[in-house]
Every structure is written in C-alpha cells, then in structure tokens.
Motif scaffolding. Structure first.
Motif, short mmCIF file in Angstrom:
data_model
loop_
_atom_site.label_atom_id
_atom_site.label_comp_id
_atom_site.label_asym_id
_atom_site.label_seq_id
_atom_site.Cartn_x
_atom_site.Cartn_y
_atom_site.Cartn_z
N ARG A 24 -8.49 -3.61 9.78
CA ARG A 24 -8.15 -2.32 9.19
C ARG A 24 -6.74 -1.90 9.55
O ARG A 24 -6.36 -1.92 10.72
CB ARG A 24 -9.14 -1.25 9.68
CG ARG A 24 -8.81 0.16 9.19
CD ARG A 24 -9.84 1.17 9.66
NE ARG A 24 -9.94 1.23 11.11
CZ ARG A 24 -9.11 1.93 11.90
NH1 ARG A 24 -8.10 2.60 11.37
NH2 ARG A 24 -9.28 1.94 13.21
N THR A 27 -6.37 3.02 6.06
CA THR A 27 -7.51 2.93 5.15
C THR A 27 -7.53 1.62 4.37
O THR A 27 -8.42 1.40 3.54
CB THR A 27 -7.50 4.09 4.15
OG1 THR A 27 -6.28 4.04 3.39
CG2 THR A 27 -7.61 5.43 4.87
N SER A 28 -6.56 0.75 4.64
CA SER A 28 -6.48 -0.53 3.93
C SER A 28 -7.20 -1.61 4.74
O SER A 28 -6.94 -1.79 5.93
CB SER A 28 -5.01 -0.92 3.74
OG SER A 28 -4.91 -2.19 3.14
N THR A 30 -8.57 -5.70 5.15
CA THR A 30 -8.43 -7.12 4.83
C THR A 30 -9.68 -7.83 5.28
O THR A 30 -10.07 -7.75 6.45
CB THR A 30 -7.20 -7.73 5.53
OG1 THR A 30 -6.01 -7.07 5.06
CG2 THR A 30 -7.10 -9.21 5.24
N HIS A 52 -15.81 3.33 5.35
CA HIS A 52 -14.88 2.98 4.29
C HIS A 52 -15.63 2.80 2.98
O HIS A 52 -16.86 2.72 2.94
CB HIS A 52 -14.14 1.68 4.63
CG HIS A 52 -13.36 1.76 5.90
ND1 HIS A 52 -12.13 2.38 5.99
CD2 HIS A 52 -13.64 1.32 7.15
CE1 HIS A 52 -11.69 2.30 7.24
NE2 HIS A 52 -12.60 1.67 7.96
N ASP A 56 -11.57 0.00 -0.61
CA ASP A 56 -10.51 -0.06 0.40
C ASP A 56 -10.14 -1.50 0.76
O ASP A 56 -9.17 -1.72 1.49
CB ASP A 56 -10.94 0.68 1.67
CG ASP A 56 -11.13 2.17 1.45
OD1 ASP A 56 -10.48 2.72 0.53
OD2 ASP A 56 -11.91 2.79 2.20
N ALA A 58 -8.28 -4.45 0.39
CA ALA A 58 -7.01 -4.70 -0.30
C ALA A 58 -6.78 -6.17 -0.60
O ALA A 58 -6.01 -6.50 -1.51
CB ALA A 58 -5.84 -4.18 0.54
N ARG A 59 -7.43 -7.05 0.16
CA ARG A 59 -7.25 -8.49 -0.04
C ARG A 59 -8.38 -9.24 0.63
O ARG A 59 -8.99 -8.75 1.59
CB ARG A 59 -5.89 -8.96 0.49
CG ARG A 59 -5.74 -8.82 1.99
CD ARG A 59 -4.33 -9.04 2.47
NE ARG A 59 -3.38 -8.09 1.94
CZ ARG A 59 -3.25 -6.83 2.39
NH1 ARG A 59 -4.01 -6.37 3.38
NH2 ARG A 59 -2.34 -6.02 1.87
N ALA A 82 -10.03 -6.84 -5.67
CA ALA A 82 -9.25 -7.27 -4.51
C ALA A 82 -8.82 -8.72 -4.69
O ALA A 82 -9.65 -9.59 -4.97
CB ALA A 82 -10.07 -7.13 -3.23
N PHE A 140 -0.28 -7.37 6.27
CA PHE A 140 -1.29 -6.63 7.02
C PHE A 140 -1.15 -7.01 8.48
O PHE A 140 -0.51 -8.01 8.83
CB PHE A 140 -2.72 -6.91 6.49
CG PHE A 140 -3.28 -8.27 6.83
CD1 PHE A 140 -4.04 -8.46 7.96
CD2 PHE A 140 -3.08 -9.35 5.98
CE1 PHE A 140 -4.58 -9.69 8.27
CE2 PHE A 140 -3.62 -10.59 6.27
CZ PHE A 140 -4.36 -10.76 7.42
#
Length: 230
Positions: A24, A27-28, A30, A52, A56, A58-59, A82, A140
C-alpha cells in the motif's frame, strides 16, 4: 485464506497453495501475484477487510507464469482494469499464446510434484498489459526495481524496494521447513545463481512465494543460506 501483516503497509495473503502480497502507498495498492484460479473472492474480501476498495488496486505484478501465481490475475484485472505486469519472457505463456515448459525435476522432487503440483487447475489466459525488463523501476514502494533472475522460469522476477529494504523473491527462494532454493525449476543451477545475486541486496524483509517472510535481518539470513549451500 489467511491475511498476515508483514508491515503496516504490507500484507501477505496465504492461500492453500502459495501466497500473494499487497503493498500500500496511501490509497494505491499493488498486488504481487494472485494465487490459484478462483482466489479472486478471497482477495476481494481481504482488500475490503483492510479498509480498501478493489478499485484501489493500481497494478498486478506477476513474478512468473506458474498457475499458483497467475491463476486469478484475469479475474482481478476484470474488476476495474488494473494492468497486469510480467516479464517479457513469461508474458506469452501468461497470455496463453504458448504452453509453459515443464520443470526439470530431480528424482526427489518427482513424488512431491505429483502430490502438490500436478493436480492444480490451469490458469486462464490473462492479458499482460505491460511487459517488464530487467532493472526497470516501477512506480510504487518508493521505486520498485524489477530484477530478472531466471532459473525457476525463464522470466522469473524479483521485486526490490530499496527505500524500504523489502525484497519479493517469487519462487527463486522458498522458506518452507528451511530457507533455500525453490523447487520445480526449469534450471536449478541458474536458480542457485539467482539466489546468490538476491542475497547480496540490501534487504531487511524478504517475502517468498512459499513460506513465512523474514522480518528483520533478511539479507544476512539469505547470505547464510548461500554459505550453507556452498
């Protein structure tokens, strides 16, 4: 599935076979690996349980093509788009364009493979939105460096977060019963060399595809394991 806090901003998802990690940044999120096919509902529940939304994520970073790592990537990607990231050598296999080569098993591995791995469901084809290269830096964890360390598969990668001294080894290294080289490799000698390379990194926390993370002094533990192999 068990959810294990490694750090306040890093959790391990332990499945019946294998595990994944959620990192984390604010808020993003992975997601590193995704478990076997059908793990999506457990992942979604865990993400929500940590406060979350699945949007959220992202990838999705895949360490290699084996089904206990890529199995639910297509499902997770389908939630909110994502992007899926994997090394270019394993990407065609993950996309279903060609089959993955089978591991070259030592005699002692054959019964283990039959009991653990041979009956696992096949992973559905998954789009790979971004093909990764060695030494690429992802956005990230303060700059996540992609490290191609082949042997387990041709496109096996580790992810190193120098800013946090965190290392995700994929299946190049395992911590099951003892710390050592992962099993079911395409080329065990290359996997050993990849283990050696990873042991030289500045690492305090090491997260494996199988087995408990090492929290504190991970680099020293990895180097001691290499010395024991020698």
């Amino acid at each position: 599935m068990d959810v294990v806090e490694v750090l306040p901003h890093l959790h391990m998802f332990r499945f019946a076979v294998g595990q994944a990690y959620l990192w984390r940044d604010g808020t993003s999120l992975t997601l590193i690996d995704t478990g076997l096919p059908g793990s999506g509902p457990e992942i979604a529940e865990a993400v929500r349980g940590l406060g979350h939304d699945t949007g959220d994520i992202a990838r999705i970073v895949l360490t290699h093509f084996h089904q206990d790592h890529v199995g639910s990537a297509a499902e997770v990607r389908s939630w909110h788009g994502a992007p899926v990231l994997a090394h270019e050598a394993d990407a065609p296999i993950i996309r279903g364009e060609r089959p993955g080569p089978p591991p070259v098993l030592a005699d002692w591995e054959k019964p283990l493979f039959e009991s653990v791995a041979s009956g696992l469901p096949e992973a559905p084809p998954t789009p790979v939105d971004r093909e990764l290269a060695d030494s690429e830096v992802l956005d990230f964890g303060g700059g996540a460096r992609v490290l191609l360390r082949p042997g387990h598969t041709d496109g096996s990668i580790a992810i190193h977060l120098p800013a946090h001294q965190v290392l995700f080894t994929g299946d190049t290294i395992a911590n099951v019963q003892h710390l050592g080289v992962g099993v079911f490799n395409l080329d065990t000698a290359r996997t050993v060399e990849s283990f050696r390379d990873l042991s030289e990194l500045d690492t305090e926390i090491a997260c494996f595809g199988h087995g408990d993370p090492i929290i504190g002094g991970a680099g020293a533990a990895l180097r001691a394991a290499v010395a024991a192999m020698d």
